[in-house]
Design a protein around this motif. Structure first.
Motif, short mmCIF file in Angstrom:
data_model
loop_
_atom_site.label_atom_id
_atom_site.label_comp_id
_atom_site.label_asym_id
_atom_site.label_seq_id
_atom_site.Cartn_x
_atom_site.Cartn_y
_atom_site.Cartn_z
N SER A 2 11.07 -25.47 9.86
CA SER A 2 10.29 -24.26 10.09
C SER A 2 8.86 -24.62 10.51
N THR A 3 8.17 -23.62 11.07
CA THR A 3 6.83 -23.81 11.61
C THR A 3 5.82 -23.05 10.77
N ASP A 44 4.45 -28.54 11.34
CA ASP A 44 5.73 -28.44 10.64
C ASP A 44 5.46 -27.99 9.21
N ASP A 82 10.49 -19.40 11.67
CA ASP A 82 11.65 -20.29 11.64
C ASP A 82 11.50 -21.49 12.57
N SER A 83 10.76 -21.30 13.68
CA SER A 83 10.64 -22.37 14.67
C SER A 83 9.47 -22.08 15.59
N ASP A 84 9.11 -23.06 16.43
CA ASP A 84 8.09 -22.84 17.44
C ASP A 84 8.49 -21.72 18.39
#
Length: 239
Positions: A2-3, A44, A82-84
């Motif tokens: 995750s970000t 991160d 959740d992500s970039d």
């Protein structure tokens, strides 16, 4: 993985110091994710993130470094995507809102003001200005301290007078400092302070705010006034 999101800034002016790190153990490298003319300051996110002192300080340090070249919308500690790719989608979806907020906060910082009384000074002040309290104190003194009920009544009267003085001094501080700010929001209530105030201040007006606070302390020695800043404008950013 995750970000973790620290804040949002203008993509055209975004700049980070080389080697900047943020939360985590070991500290995660900080980077920019850009879209729609905006940049999210991210890293991160470690597993099982908790508000440890080290990570809270790292979060604020990243915002301070990112804000040296341009305004930053600070995110609260624990803002995670959740992500970039999810960060990019958020930037695109809310681009107009973020740009308008950045424009409002450009060149502005937050100062937090807390006030409490120096106990001995305020007690002397309320006694000196209250004939009834002085009469009760003198009566108790002549009676060898007075009965338990006498002492209790006197204590209640003193506490009431101090609370009244707290309200008066809170208005005094607000009246002196709020006109120097472009925004004002109350901070969380606390038993330790009778005033907790967050002020949005133009950087050019910061010195005047600090000077005014110093003058308040000099003119009103009962005031224990704490001014913390400049800070990222957390209190003036919508969730």
């Amino acid at each position: 993985m995750s970000t973790y999101v620290y804040g949002i800034t203008s993509g055209e002016r975004a700049q980070l110091p080389e080697g900047l790190t943020g939360i985590g153990e070991p500290p995660r490298a900080v980077r920019l994710v850009t879209d729609s003319g905006l940049a999210a300051v991210v890293s991160d996110c470690p597993e099982n993130l908790r508000p440890k002192r080290r990570d809270l300080l790292a979060h604020q340090q990243v915002l301070s470094e990112a804000g040296r070249k341009s305004s930053v919308l600070p995110m609260r500690f624990g803002s995670v995507c959740d992500s970039d790719e999810d960060v990019l989608q958020v930037l695109s979806r809310h681009a107009e809102h973020y740009r308008s907020k950045l424009a409002l906060l450009s060149g502005r910082v937050e100062y937090n003001v807390k006030a409490v009384h120096h106990e001995d000074v305020v007690l002397h002040l309320v006694l000196a200005g209250n004939d009834e309290l002085r009469a009760l104190a003198e009566a108790n003194r002549k009676a060898g301290g007075g009965t338990y009920e006498d002492r209790l009544r006197f204590g209640e009267k003193v506490a009431e007078a101090v609370r009244s003085r707290e309200a008066w001094d809170a208005d005094l501080v607000r009246g002196a400092l709020e006109p120097l700010a472009e925004g004002c929001r109350p901070g969380p209530e606390s038993g330790g302070w009778f005033l907790n105030l967050s002020l949005l201040v133009a950087e050019s007006a910061a010195e005047r705010l600090l000077t005014t606070a110093d003058r308040l302390r000099e003119a009103h020695p009962q005031l224990d006034l704490k001014v913390n800043g400049p800070l990222p404008p957390y209190s003036f950013v919508d969730a």
